[in-house]
Write a protein that holds these residues in place. Structure first.
Motif, PDB file in Angstrom:
ATOM      1  N   PHE A   1     -22.731  -4.866   1.257  1.00 46.43           N
ATOM      2  CA  PHE A   1     -23.362  -4.911   2.577  1.00 46.43           C
ATOM      3  C   PHE A   1     -22.323  -5.104   3.673  1.00 46.43           C
ATOM      4  CE2 PHE A   1     -27.165  -6.267   0.070  1.00 46.43           C
ATOM      5  CZ  PHE A   1     -28.007  -5.235   0.478  1.00 46.43           C
ATOM      6  N   TRP A   2     -21.435  -6.043   3.500  1.00 48.72           N
ATOM      7  CA  TRP A   2     -20.488  -6.405   4.564  1.00 48.72           C
ATOM      8  C   TRP A   2     -19.298  -5.464   4.621  1.00 48.72           C
ATOM      9  CZ3 TRP A   2     -23.764  -8.952   6.936  1.00 48.72           C
ATOM     10  CH2 TRP A   2     -24.627  -9.819   6.280  1.00 48.72           C
ATOM     11  N   ARG A   3     -19.194  -4.576   3.650  1.00 48.93           N
ATOM     12  CA  ARG A   3     -18.155  -3.549   3.691  1.00 48.93           C
ATOM     13  C   ARG A   3     -18.688  -2.225   4.222  1.00 48.93           C
ATOM     14  NH1 ARG A   3     -15.446  -4.613  -2.301  1.00 48.93           N
ATOM     15  NH2 ARG A   3     -14.433  -6.605  -1.804  1.00 48.93           N
TER      16      ARG A   3
ATOM     17  N   LYS B   1     -27.079  -1.465  -5.443  1.00 44.68           N
ATOM     18  CA  LYS B   1     -25.809  -2.069  -5.852  1.00 44.68           C
ATOM     19  C   LYS B   1     -25.878  -3.592  -5.779  1.00 44.68           C
ATOM     20  CE  LYS B   1     -23.018   1.869  -4.294  1.00 44.68           C
ATOM     21  NZ  LYS B   1     -22.014   2.336  -3.299  1.00 44.68           N
ATOM     22  N   ALA B   2     -26.531  -4.111  -4.719  1.00 44.79           N
ATOM     23  CA  ALA B   2     -26.661  -5.560  -4.582  1.00 44.79           C
ATOM     24  C   ALA B   2     -27.496  -6.144  -5.716  1.00 44.79           C
ATOM     25  CB  ALA B   2     -27.285  -5.896  -3.234  1.00 44.79           C
ATOM     26  N   MET B   3     -28.520  -5.413  -6.130  1.00 40.80           N
ATOM     27  CA  MET B   3     -29.382  -5.871  -7.219  1.00 40.80           C
ATOM     28  C   MET B   3     -28.609  -5.967  -8.535  1.00 40.80           C
ATOM     29  SD  MET B   3     -33.108  -4.300  -8.313  1.00 40.80           S
ATOM     30  CE  MET B   3     -32.410  -2.773  -8.935  1.00 40.80           C
ATOM     31  N   HIS B   4     -27.523  -5.194  -8.639  1.00 43.24           N
ATOM     32  CA  HIS B   4     -26.694  -5.221  -9.843  1.00 43.24           C
ATOM     33  C   HIS B   4     -25.428  -6.058  -9.644  1.00 43.24           C
ATOM     34  CE1 HIS B   4     -29.331  -1.883 -10.911  1.00 43.24           C
ATOM     35  NE2 HIS B   4     -28.956  -2.059 -12.161  1.00 43.24           N
TER      36      HIS B   4
ATOM     37  N   ASN C   1     -30.216   1.202   3.579  1.00 41.83           N
ATOM     38  CA  ASN C   1     -29.890   2.201   2.560  1.00 41.83           C
ATOM     39  C   ASN C   1     -30.255   1.648   1.183  1.00 41.83           C
ATOM     40  OD1 ASN C   1     -28.611   3.883   0.667  1.00 41.83           O
ATOM     41  ND2 ASN C   1     -26.917   4.325   2.056  1.00 41.83           N
ATOM     42  N   PHE C   2     -31.151   2.333   0.471  1.00 42.37           N
ATOM     43  CA  PHE C   2     -31.590   1.848  -0.835  1.00 42.37           C
ATOM     44  C   PHE C   2     -30.438   1.843  -1.843  1.00 42.37           C
ATOM     45  CE2 PHE C   2     -35.623   1.514   0.809  1.00 42.37           C
ATOM     46  CZ  PHE C   2     -36.588   1.197  -0.141  1.00 42.37           C
TER      47      PHE C   2
END
Length: 340
Positions: A123-125, A114-117, A108-109
């Motif tokens: 991810f793990w949630r 969100k990870a990039m920020h 999912n982009f």
């Protein structure tokens, strides 16, 4: 792209299109306006493409091949500049790099944004991402057992990297190949059926039914079985610790039913053109899921060139329907969508 460049769609119509594109399940806005969300996702898309191009260029590919395969892998399109696809380079480095980025193309982009920020915990949630990882690991074990059992082990890569590449290529609907997977046996072929049906995460560039919908179906089915024993129990479908509205669950189940009916109808139509039964249904499945893999008459060396022109029309319609995710097509023909 349309949402990013046409301001007039930043009203209810834009939200309808956005929801339809991300399968009507995962439609959290990342920014206050839909256009800002679309632009943020486009930036991430271009960033991944640029990184993959550079990584492939460092390896045995020239710049042109690197750029083409970067476009092909991130978009999970699956085209190659060589007849032998990735196998033309016979490089473990190329296989590994493209495997990683095909995997990212199936995520999912919104999660990657969100990870990039800085929000790496997202991810793990996320239940869907965890299911994505589990499916790949379980199928990898099955693939390795099948390859070893059929005596197809020729080197280290043949039972380590090659099956992982093929699993991720199939579940993300990329369709790139490094080997003649038909030699791995009918058990692997059956597993590929499942992978093509699953697809990867909603909000990704992949095709297929999407893992999100499969989770909805499994959890709702589990609830219904439990209600058979305890009919007065009130239960709900929960994804990522959120209760899913019953109308969304109904929409998902309706989608999956229509999805299966389209695959069946396509397979039956293809048998009318003298295509063997298994090959017809595999081809229908492959096109609706946008994977592009072939077996039997459409397998390695033959591809879909052997299908008659009338059969190609059927397959083209199946590919278009699968890419637009069915409800998007219906939405575009709804007058209310075009009203401001």
């Amino acid at each position: 792209f349309t949402l990013a460049v046409i301001p007039m769609l930043n009203h209810s119509g834009g939200m309808q299109m956005f929801n339809a594109e991300v399968t009507g399940i995962t439609h959290d806005k990342l920014r206050p306006r839909i256009s800002q969300t679309a632009k943020g996702l486009w930036f991430l898309y271009f960033l991944l493409t640029a990184i993959l191009t550079l990584l492939l260029w460092i390896g045995p590919m020239d710049f042109f091949d690197s750029l083409c395969h970067a476009f092909s892998s991130i978009s999970t399109g699956g085209y190659s500049t060589r007849d032998d696809s990735i196998g033309a380079w016979n490089s473990a480095y190329v296989k590994l790099v493209i495997t990683i980025f095909m995997f990212l193309g199936g995520v999912n982009f919104g999660l990657m944004y969100k990870a990039m920020h800085g929000n790496l915990r997202c991810f793990w949630r996320n239940d869907v991402f965890k299911a994505y990882i589990r499916i790949i690991l379980v199928f990898y074990i099955f693939f390795v057992i099948a390859i070893v059992g059929r005596g197809q082990v020729t080197d280290l890569s043949s039972f380590t990297l090659d099956p992982l590449f093929q699993i991720i290529s199939t579940i993300t609907s990329t369709g790139l190949t490094v080997n003649n997977f038909e030699s791995w046996g009918t058990f692997v072929l059956a597993l590929l059926f499942l992978l093509m049906f699953f697809g990867s995460c909603a909000g990704s560039t992949s095709g297929g039914a999407k893992i999100d919908r499969i989770l909805f179906l499994l959890k709702n089915s589990g609830n219904e079985v439990y209600r058979c024993i305890h009919p007065n129990t009130m239960m709900s479908v929960r994804i990522n610790d959120k209760v899913i509205a019953p109308d969304v669950v109904s929409k998902v189940i309706a989608f999956l039913c229509i999805y299966v009916m389209i695959i069946a109808a396509g397979g039956i139509l293809l048998t009318a053109f003298n295509i063997p039964l298994v090959d017809a249904f595999f081809s229908s499945f492959s096109c609706v899921s946008n994977t592009g893999l072939g077996t039997g008459v459409t397998g390695y060396g033959e591809s879909y060139a052997i299908i008659p022109a009338s059969g190609k029309w059927v397959l083209s319609l199946l590919m278009l329907t699968g890419r637009l995710e069915i409800f998007t097509v219906l939405l575009l023909f709804t007058p209310g969508f075009w009203r401001k």
